[in-house]
Design a protein around this motif. Structure first.
Motif, PDB file in Angstrom:
ATOM      1  N   PRO A  60       0.799  -1.233   0.000  1.00 50.54           N
ATOM      2  CA  PRO A  60       0.000   0.000   0.000  1.00 50.54           C
ATOM      3  C   PRO A  60       0.831   1.283   0.000  1.00 50.54           C
ATOM      4  O   PRO A  60       0.438   2.269  -0.632  1.00 50.54           O
ATOM      5  CB  PRO A  60      -0.830  -0.118   1.283  1.00 50.54           C
ATOM      6  N   VAL A  61       1.976   1.280   0.678  1.00 51.83           N
ATOM      7  CA  VAL A  61       2.790   2.500   0.730  1.00 51.83           C
ATOM      8  C   VAL A  61       3.412   2.799  -0.632  1.00 51.83           C
ATOM      9  O   VAL A  61       3.433   3.955  -1.083  1.00 51.83           O
ATOM     10  CB  VAL A  61       3.873   2.394   1.819  1.00 51.83           C
ATOM     11  N   VAL A  62       3.909   1.768  -1.310  1.00 46.68           N
ATOM     12  CA  VAL A  62       4.451   1.979  -2.657  1.00 46.68           C
ATOM     13  C   VAL A  62       3.348   2.477  -3.588  1.00 46.68           C
ATOM     14  O   VAL A  62       3.548   3.410  -4.372  1.00 46.68           O
ATOM     15  CB  VAL A  62       5.080   0.685  -3.199  1.00 46.68           C
ATOM     16  N   ALA A  63       2.172   1.862  -3.501  1.00 47.48           N
ATOM     17  CA  ALA A  63       1.048   2.303  -4.337  1.00 47.48           C
ATOM     18  C   ALA A  63       0.653   3.738  -4.012  1.00 47.48           C
ATOM     19  O   ALA A  63       0.283   4.504  -4.909  1.00 47.48           O
ATOM     20  CB  ALA A  63      -0.148   1.374  -4.138  1.00 47.48           C
ATOM     21  N   LEU A  64       0.737   4.107  -2.745  1.00 50.86           N
ATOM     22  CA  LEU A  64       0.402   5.469  -2.337  1.00 50.86           C
ATOM     23  C   LEU A  64       1.394   6.473  -2.936  1.00 50.86           C
ATOM     24  O   LEU A  64       0.996   7.523  -3.460  1.00 50.86           O
ATOM     25  CB  LEU A  64       0.402   5.572  -0.813  1.00 50.86           C
ATOM     26  N   ILE A  65       2.681   6.150  -2.863  1.00 47.83           N
ATOM     27  CA  ILE A  65       3.710   7.041  -3.412  1.00 47.83           C
ATOM     28  C   ILE A  65       3.523   7.214  -4.916  1.00 47.83           C
ATOM     29  O   ILE A  65       3.566   8.324  -5.446  1.00 47.83           O
ATOM     30  CB  ILE A  65       5.112   6.483  -3.103  1.00 47.83           C
ATOM     31  N   VAL A  66       3.306   6.098  -5.596  1.00 44.48           N
ATOM     32  CA  VAL A  66       3.181   6.148  -7.057  1.00 44.48           C
ATOM     33  C   VAL A  66       1.833   6.713  -7.485  1.00 44.48           C
ATOM     34  O   VAL A  66       1.751   7.595  -8.353  1.00 44.48           O
ATOM     35  CB  VAL A  66       3.377   4.748  -7.660  1.00 44.48           C
ATOM     36  N   GLY A  67       0.756   6.212  -6.881  1.00 45.64           N
ATOM     37  CA  GLY A  67      -0.588   6.618  -7.287  1.00 45.64           C
ATOM     38  C   GLY A  67      -0.855   8.101  -7.110  1.00 45.64           C
ATOM     39  O   GLY A  67      -1.503   8.733  -7.951  1.00 45.64           O
ATOM     40  N   THR A  68      -0.349   8.673  -6.013  1.00 39.46           N
ATOM     41  CA  THR A  68      -0.539  10.107  -5.802  1.00 39.46           C
ATOM     42  C   THR A  68       0.487  10.923  -6.572  1.00 39.46           C
ATOM     43  O   THR A  68       0.289  12.128  -6.767  1.00 39.46           O
ATOM     44  CB  THR A  68      -0.431  10.464  -4.306  1.00 39.46           C
ATOM     45  N   GLY A  69       1.572  10.283  -7.009  1.00 40.72           N
ATOM     46  CA  GLY A  69       2.631  11.017  -7.681  1.00 40.72           C
ATOM     47  C   GLY A  69       2.414  11.243  -9.162  1.00 40.72           C
ATOM     48  O   GLY A  69       2.875  12.237  -9.710  1.00 40.72           O
ATOM     49  N   VAL A  70       1.701  10.322  -9.825  1.00 38.31           N
ATOM     50  CA  VAL A  70       1.565  10.445 -11.279  1.00 38.31           C
ATOM     51  C   VAL A  70       0.682  11.612 -11.702  1.00 38.31           C
ATOM     52  O   VAL A  70       0.757  12.064 -12.842  1.00 38.31           O
ATOM     53  CB  VAL A  70       1.003   9.142 -11.895  1.00 38.31           C
ATOM     54  N   LEU A  71      -0.136  12.099 -10.789  1.00 37.50           N
ATOM     55  CA  LEU A  71      -1.026  13.218 -11.130  1.00 37.50           C
ATOM     56  C   LEU A  71      -1.020  14.314 -10.077  1.00 37.50           C
ATOM     57  O   LEU A  71      -1.187  15.485 -10.396  1.00 37.50           O
ATOM     58  CB  LEU A  71      -2.457  12.714 -11.337  1.00 37.50           C
ATOM     59  N   GLY A  72      -0.792  13.938  -8.830  1.00 30.79           N
ATOM     60  CA  GLY A  72      -0.860  14.905  -7.741  1.00 30.79           C
ATOM     61  C   GLY A  72       0.102  16.059  -7.892  1.00 30.79           C
ATOM     62  O   GLY A  72      -0.244  17.220  -7.622  1.00 30.79           O
ATOM     63  N   ALA A 101       1.182   3.987 -13.346  1.00 27.76           N
ATOM     64  CA  ALA A 101       1.221   3.788 -11.899  1.00 27.76           C
ATOM     65  C   ALA A 101       1.104   2.313 -11.532  1.00 27.76           C
ATOM     66  O   ALA A 101       1.801   1.825 -10.631  1.00 27.76           O
ATOM     67  CB  ALA A 101       0.107   4.586 -11.235  1.00 27.76           C
ATOM     68  N   VAL A 102       0.231   1.593 -12.227  1.00 33.34           N
ATOM     69  CA  VAL A 102       0.057   0.164 -11.940  1.00 33.34           C
ATOM     70  C   VAL A 102       1.319  -0.614 -12.272  1.00 33.34           C
ATOM     71  O   VAL A 102       1.767  -1.465 -11.489  1.00 33.34           O
ATOM     72  CB  VAL A 102      -1.140  -0.412 -12.724  1.00 33.34           C
TER      73      VAL A 102
END
Length: 236
Positions: A60-72, A101-102
């Motif tokens: 979940p932490v890796v997904a959080l870093i990547v998922g919020t990073g690609v657009l945030g 991100a995936v």
């Protein structure tokens, strides 16, 4: 769509954010290797390393870093406005960023979980953990990508979901498990390779259906949310 994906990948891996993806997976592999080197029985460390660290923290932490990073970051620095001026369907923008991100999340998490499963039991267990991590990558990334469009503090809300909803409520309050991606991941891995190291609390059918719902609903809402942005960078 391919152009957006390439720009997103270059921006993601060209930032310090990319370096943040490495420590946790390396820690997971390192702990599993140390336990195996000391000939400890998998029953003594497998659950703590695979579930307690791998599924509850690394994924979940890796997904959080990547998922919020690609657009945030584009929402924060205003470059999203530049993207929106291009004649690109909002759907293509979201899907391109979601795909990047995936892939980034899956590569970073499936490999260390496969290694941990291999060291804890067998290649089949490693493969089960990798498949479950792939499903988790899809669901977590869709959720965190959506959060980056809904709030200016997506990381904070993401941590609340990981630590409070999944870490506390999802483990002790049965009614909340149906909305816990961590529980979906555990259920899927346990179905593929049943083991005492995993304690699934949901049926695999529920886990699979809810994972798909997370991905579809979060992606659709993200597309609609991006479509509500005006060229001034605000939502209408």
């Amino acid at each position: 769509m391919s152009t957006v994906a390439m720009i997103t990948a270059r921006g993601l891996f060209g930032r310090r954010r990319a370096l943040m993806l490495l420590p946790l997976p390396l820690l997971l592999i390192g702990l599993a290797a140390i336990c195996r080197a000391y000939d400890l029985e998998p029953t003594q460390w497998g659950a703590a390393v695979i579930v307690g660290l791998g599924f509850a923290v690394v994924l979940p932490v890796v997904a959080l870093i990547v998922g919020t990073g690609v657009l945030g970051s584009e929402v924060d620095d205003g470059t999203l406005v530049h993207i929106l001026t291009k004649p690109l369907p909002r759907r293509d923008i979201i899907l391109a960023k979601f795909l990047v991100a995936v892939v980034a999340t899956a590569v970073t998490t499936t490999i260390p979980l496969f290694v941990a499963g291999l060291l804890a039991g067998s290649a089949r267990l490693g493969a089960a953990l990798a498949v479950a991590a792939l499903v988790g990558s899809l669901a977590y990334t869709a959720l965190f990508l959506l959060l980056s469009l809904l709030t200016r503090r997506p990381v904070l809300l993401g941590l609340v979901y990981i630590l409070i909803w999944e870490g506390l409520l999802g483990r002790w309050v049965s009614g909340t498990r149906v909305l816990s991606i961590e529980q979906y991941v555990i259920a899927i891995a346990d179905k593929i390779e049943p083991t005492t190291l995993l304690d699934a609390k949901l049926g695999v059918a529920t886990a699979a259906v809810m994972s798909a719902i997370f991905v579809v609903v979060c992606t659709v809402v993200a597309i609609n949310r991006l479509g509500s942005f005006s060229l001034a960078g605000e939502t209408s």
